[in-house]
Design an enzyme around this catalytic site. Structure first.
Site, PDB file in Angstrom:
ATOM      1  CE  LYS A  13      55.776  -4.595  -6.452  1.00 19.73           C
ATOM      2  NZ  LYS A  13      54.471  -4.875  -7.071  1.00 19.73           N
ATOM      3  NE  ARG A  87      56.871  -0.440 -11.601  1.00 17.44           N
ATOM      4  CZ  ARG A  87      56.341  -0.452 -10.372  1.00 17.44           C
ATOM      5  NH1 ARG A  87      57.080  -0.227  -9.330  1.00 17.44           N
ATOM      6  NH2 ARG A  87      55.068  -0.689 -10.227  1.00 17.44           N
ATOM      7  NE  ARG A 126      46.748  -1.064  -3.229  1.00 17.71           N
ATOM      8  CZ  ARG A 126      47.806  -1.242  -4.002  1.00 17.71           C
ATOM      9  NH1 ARG A 126      48.878  -1.841  -3.526  1.00 17.71           N
ATOM     10  NH2 ARG A 126      47.790  -0.823  -5.249  1.00 17.71           N
ATOM     11  NE  ARG A 161      48.813   2.796  -5.291  1.00 21.83           N
ATOM     12  CZ  ARG A 161      49.765   1.886  -5.509  1.00 21.83           C
ATOM     13  NH1 ARG A 161      50.365   1.315  -4.476  1.00 21.83           N
ATOM     14  NH2 ARG A 161      50.114   1.560  -6.724  1.00 21.83           N
ATOM     15  NE  ARG A 172      49.219  -0.040 -10.709  1.00 16.55           N
ATOM     16  CZ  ARG A 172      48.474  -0.224  -9.627  1.00 16.55           C
ATOM     17  NH1 ARG A 172      47.211   0.161  -9.618  1.00 16.55           N
ATOM     18  NH2 ARG A 172      48.999  -0.776  -8.553  1.00 16.55           N
TER      19      ARG A 172
END
Ligand code: AP5
Ligand code: ZN
Length: 215
Positions: A13, A87, A126, A161, A172
């Site tokens: 996203k 969400r 990431r 993160r 998540r």
């Protein structure tokens, strides 16, 4: 044009939103980024939010709806990209109401489908430029060897993160399937949903999104 990018953690996203900002003068509204900024502020609210995020759970609807409300009152440029919001069903209802109050409408909801195995691979690889937020990936877009970010041209730190670990990621994903995936049916029933394959290359996914936005 106002659009929602809907998809599980790691679906791409943010990556696609950055491209739309650069090419279409749209404004990215990422509640995840806004909440990470609140965390940096060191306020009591910021600290509470940071704990919830680190566990991989959702922050309360009230907090995120408040953050979005503030932004909708500002500049609109080429429209908004809602990234990671809504969400939950209450957030989706609130967004509909806020847009109506501001005389705006939603033009598309793009669901990005990626299987769980690829999500785990992407997220654990990431890294993000601390200066400009450009997103890198150890497998597909490695951090430049000279340490200079390809986007901002500066040698900032490349950060990982706090919630990009296996345990938080499991939560998540659970939160996504339990609380966010019902939005697929919600927007389908409103005839607004377009589903794309998020598994191709970044360029493939860009092309799929461009196809939806033209149609
Ligand atoms: P948030 O920041 O929104 O995180 P997320 O939804 O978990 O999504 P990510 O940012 O992890 O993934 P992405 O889809 O943007 O993927 P990216 O482009 O980076 O939320 C974090 C937390 O904040 C939540 O857990 C919650 O606590 C809280 N929160 C936020 N919004 C909330 C809300 N509305 N309500 C309640 N709580 C909220 O890509 C991932 C990696 O893959 C990168 O390395 C990238 O380079 C790579 N990649 C991207 N596309 C491709 C591709 N096509 N091929 C190969 N690699 C790719
Ligand atoms: Zn940078």
């Amino acid at each position: 044009m106002n659009i929602i990018l809907l998809g599980p953690p790691g679906a791409g996203k943010g990556t696609q939103a950055h491209h739309l900002v650069a090419t279409r003068d749209m404004i990215q509204l990422s509640t995840g980024d806004m909440l990470r900024e609140a965390k940096e502020s060191g306020t009591e609210m910021g600290k509470r939010v940071a704990e919830v995020m680190a566990r991989g759970e959702l922050v309360t609807d009230e907090i995120v709806i408040g953050l979005i409300r503030e932004k909708l009152e500002g500049d609109r440029h080429g429209g908004f990209i809602f990234d990671g919001f809504p969400r939950t069903l209450p957030q989706a209802d609130a967004l509909g109401q806020l847009l109506e109050e501001e005389g705006m409408q939603l033009d598309a909801v793009i669901e990005m489908q990626v299987d769980d195995e690829a999500l785990v691979d992407r997220i654990t690889a990431r890294a993000t430029c601390a200066g400009c937020g450009e997103v890198y990936n150890d497998n597909t877009k490695p951090i430049p060897a000279d340490g200079v970010c390809t986007k901002c041209g500066e040698a900032h730190e490349f950060t990982r993160r706090a919630d990009d670990n296996e345990e938080a990621l499991r939560n998540r994903l659970m939160e996504y399937y339990k609380k966010t995936s019902p939005l697929i049916g919600y927007y389908y029933a409103k005839d607004m949903l377009s589903t794309i394959n998020g598994l191709g290359t970044v360029e493939d996914v860009r092309a799929s999104i461009a196809g939806v936005l033209k149609g």
